[in-house]
Design an enzyme around this catalytic site. Structure first.
Site, PDB file in Angstrom:
ATOM      1  CB  CYS A 147      -8.287   4.701  -3.731  1.00 37.50           C
ATOM      2  SG  CYS A 147      -9.283   4.409  -5.003  1.00 37.50           S
ATOM      3  CD  GLU A 172      -7.586   9.238 -10.707  1.00 37.27           C
ATOM      4  OE1 GLU A 172      -8.295   9.519 -11.393  1.00 37.27           O
ATOM      5  OE2 GLU A 172      -7.657   8.138 -10.406  1.00 37.27           O
TER       6      GLU A 172
HETATM    7  P1  NAD Z   1       2.913   5.159  -3.591  1.00 33.80           P
HETATM    8  O1  NAD Z   1       2.812   6.534  -3.680  1.00 33.80           O
HETATM    9  O2  NAD Z   1       4.108   4.509  -2.737  1.00 33.80           O
HETATM   10  O3  NAD Z   1       3.379   4.541  -5.115  1.00 33.80           O
HETATM   11  C1  NAD Z   1       2.793   5.160  -6.358  1.00 33.80           C
HETATM   12  C2  NAD Z   1       3.655   4.878  -7.390  1.00 33.80           C
HETATM   13  O4  NAD Z   1       4.606   5.974  -7.358  1.00 33.80           O
HETATM   14  C3  NAD Z   1       4.501   3.680  -7.708  1.00 33.80           C
HETATM   15  O5  NAD Z   1       4.754   3.498  -9.057  1.00 33.80           O
HETATM   16  C4  NAD Z   1       5.841   4.229  -7.159  1.00 33.80           C
HETATM   17  O6  NAD Z   1       7.096   3.658  -7.762  1.00 33.80           O
HETATM   18  C5  NAD Z   1       6.069   5.549  -7.525  1.00 33.80           C
HETATM   19  N1  NAD Z   1       6.915   6.511  -6.793  1.00 33.80           N
HETATM   20  C6  NAD Z   1       7.234   6.288  -5.629  1.00 33.80           C
HETATM   21  N2  NAD Z   1       8.191   7.526  -5.040  1.00 33.80           N
HETATM   22  C7  NAD Z   1       8.133   8.080  -6.204  1.00 33.80           C
HETATM   23  C8  NAD Z   1       8.797   9.491  -6.616  1.00 33.80           C
HETATM   24  N3  NAD Z   1       9.619  10.176  -5.644  1.00 33.80           N
HETATM   25  N4  NAD Z   1       8.887  10.230  -7.934  1.00 33.80           N
HETATM   26  C9  NAD Z   1       7.833   9.518  -8.712  1.00 33.80           C
HETATM   27  N5  NAD Z   1       7.101   8.335  -8.667  1.00 33.80           N
HETATM   28  C10 NAD Z   1       7.318   7.537  -7.420  1.00 33.80           C
HETATM   29  O7  NAD Z   1       1.511   4.465  -3.717  1.00 33.80           O
HETATM   30  P2  NAD Z   1       0.953   2.884  -3.609  1.00 33.80           P
HETATM   31  O8  NAD Z   1       1.529   2.412  -2.462  1.00 33.80           O
HETATM   32  O9  NAD Z   1       1.469   2.378  -4.900  1.00 33.80           O
HETATM   33  O10 NAD Z   1      -0.749   3.243  -3.693  1.00 33.80           O
HETATM   34  C11 NAD Z   1      -1.407   3.277  -2.498  1.00 33.80           C
HETATM   35  C12 NAD Z   1      -1.895   4.792  -2.401  1.00 33.80           C
HETATM   36  O11 NAD Z   1      -2.545   4.852  -3.726  1.00 33.80           O
HETATM   37  C13 NAD Z   1      -2.944   4.533  -1.273  1.00 33.80           C
HETATM   38  O12 NAD Z   1      -2.969   6.020  -0.548  1.00 33.80           O
HETATM   39  C14 NAD Z   1      -4.313   4.598  -2.339  1.00 33.80           C
HETATM   40  O13 NAD Z   1      -5.411   5.372  -1.641  1.00 33.80           O
HETATM   41  C15 NAD Z   1      -3.745   5.269  -3.561  1.00 33.80           C
HETATM   42  N6  NAD Z   1      -4.698   5.164  -4.541  1.00 33.80           N
HETATM   43  C16 NAD Z   1      -5.767   6.154  -4.943  1.00 33.80           C
HETATM   44  C17 NAD Z   1      -6.487   5.846  -6.112  1.00 33.80           C
HETATM   45  C18 NAD Z   1      -7.487   6.978  -6.579  1.00 33.80           C
HETATM   46  O14 NAD Z   1      -8.082   6.599  -7.589  1.00 33.80           O
HETATM   47  N7  NAD Z   1      -7.677   7.910  -5.990  1.00 33.80           N
HETATM   48  C19 NAD Z   1      -6.647   4.657  -6.706  1.00 33.80           C
HETATM   49  C20 NAD Z   1      -5.640   3.413  -6.096  1.00 33.80           C
HETATM   50  C21 NAD Z   1      -4.614   3.859  -5.064  1.00 33.80           C
END
Ligand code: NAD
Length: 455
Positions: free
Chosen positions: A263, A229
């Protein structure tokens, strides 16, 4: 021992330091979850439901403290933290009401001594790697239906919402979920990467496209069920017959609620030329009424930008748009408390990053269009496809327009809305798979096909 420092994004102050995981502890936790899962799956569904019901009561009892913790580590305005927790209760009620029917074994054929059945068995051990912007929603959208359907969950909350993640796990353990059936993993990307390397039966991720793509690449050859997501660049079109004041008030809220860090925030607006000037005036008026301030204050509407690096993205999008000819009507600058002034730009087009890349902050571009066809073409000119909306009193017109738009959710005269009863999914780079709705319960199960012939 490794630790993770937690900071208040509004003040910069360190508010906690918690023990963190490393590759060895992640591997040990994955083994513990594997060992615990069969007993949990074999327990009666009523027992698992009772745990979730007790969890619900605990959320209600501790709501104020849970909201304060979320606000302190994410900078989310406190009123919106309370809203998120209250909204969670409806999701819990939905899962509890629907899990029996969604997972009951179905007999799909019975004739001449032959019976065919579909049984919904748990995936097994699932990983949940989560975002920080709605940590209760995105965490629980996975954790609760996964537990209800008999899975063990390895949950890595975002490093920007760790205390909230630990609260979710603490309350579920107190409600009766065995400690090895739901296990928190604390840390940043490296811990997420270590988790994805374990033997798991499903990975449910909420976060950015960039991280989602890395995870998809790593999991591709391993045949692990994967749901992503991801972000969006959600458009709305305001037709020439729309009620200008209502549309402007609703869309300003949709663009800037949660400091624009949703999001499904409205990220681009297209307005018919006939009402463009009136709409923009009403929109800017509404935005001027948004109170920017200390996230713990009850009347704050715009809080902190959670990750300070995002301020650079917002500055760069504004600078790029202005350099290419856009007009900045309000905002466009950083404010104390790691915040950003609500920002409105017009004279924008799709050559600008502002109209193409996720902003994830309280900024919006409003573009003038001459026709419905132009609006649809622009709405679809994106690599994302999470949500899209149309404002018009004419239902037929809205339905005809929205049928042409590539998005997982479409809105008529509303925006920035999620319902537990409807599937939450994205097209294109907004992701694969879904949560919520009865499909979002079944997604944590594997359909097993039974062919039964009487001897
Ligand atoms: P992010 O991708 O920076 O981090 C998300 C998660 O992934 C965190 O827990 C992080 O520690 C982990 N992570 C980072 N690098 C990783 C790797 N190499 N391997 C595995 N895990 C890793 O995103 P964010 O800043 O936490 O969230 C913001 C984003 O999330 C925005 O783009 C937003 O639109 C999206 N979002 C989408 C939805 C949806 O339902 N579609 C809902 C909420 C947020």
């Amino acid at each position: 021992m490794t630790t993770l420092a937690i900071h208040n994004p509004a003040s910069g102050a360190k508010i906690a330091e918690v023990p963190a995981d490393d590759a060895a502890s992640v591997a040990a936790k994955a083994l513990a979850a594997r060992a615990a899962q069969p007993v949990w799956a074999a327990a009666p569904l009523e027992m698992r439901k009772a745990c979730v019901l007790r969890f619900r009561a605990a959320v209600v009892a501790e709501l104020e403290a849970l909201a304060a913790t979320m606000t302190s580590e994410t900078g989310k305005p406190i009123a919106m933290s309370r809203n998120e927790l209250n909204g969670l209760l409806g999701r819990i009620d939905f899962f509890l009401a629907e899990v029996d029917a969604s997972t009951a074994t179905q007999t799909v054929f019975a004739e001449g001594g032959m019976t065919e059945q579909i049984q919904h068995i748990p995936l097994g051990v699932v990983a949940n790697i989560s975002a920080w912007n709605y940590p209760w929603f995105v965490g629980c959208n996975v954790i609760l239906p996964a537990l209800l359907t008999g899975n063990a969950v390895l949950y890595k909350p975002s490093e920007y919402a760790t205390l909230t993640g630990l609260n979710i796990v603490r309350l579920l353990h107190a409600a009766g979920v065995p400690t090895d059936v739901l296990i928190a993993l604390v840390g940043g990307g490296a811990v997420g990467a270590a988790l994805q390397a374990q033997r798991i039966d499903g990975l449910f991720f909420t976060g950015s496209y960039a991280t989602g793509a890395k995870i998809a690449q790593a999991l591709g050859p391993r045949m692990v069920k994967l749901q992503l997501e991801l972000g969006g660049k959600d458009p709305t079109y305001v037709c020439d017959d729309a009620q200008v004041q209502n549309a402007a008030a609703s869309l300003a809220d949709g663009a800037m609620y949660n400091t624009g860090q949703s999001c499904c925030s409205v990220e681009r607006i297209y307005v018919h030329a006939q009402i463009f000037d009136a709409f923009v005036a009403a929109f800017v008026d509404t935005v001027h009424g948004f109170k920017v301030g200390e996230p713990m204050a009850d009347d704050t509407y715009i809080g902190a930008i959670t990750r300070s690096a995002q301020l650079d993205v917002l500055d760069a999008q504004v600078a790029d748009a202005v350099a290419k000819g856009a007009t900045l009507l309000t905002g466009g600058k950083r404010l104390p408390g790691n915040s950003y002034a609500p920002t409105v730009l017009v004279g924008v087009d799709h050559s600008m990053d502002l109209m193409r890349e996720e902003s994830f902050g309280p900024i919006i571009g409003i573009q003038k269009v001459a026709s419905d066809a132009e609006a649809v073409a622009l709405m679809n000119d994106t690599r994302y496809g999470l949500t899209a909306g149309v404002f018009t009193p004419d239902e037929q017109r809205a339905r005809a327009l929205l049928a042409q738009v590539n998005a997982g959710s479409v809105y008529w005269n509303c925006c920035d809305r999620v319902s537990p009863r409807l599937p939450w999914s994205g097209h294109g780079d907004s992701g694969v798979g879904l949560t919520l709705s009865t499909y979002g319960i079944q997604t944590f199960t594997r359909p097993k096909a039974w062919h039964l012939r009487e001897a």
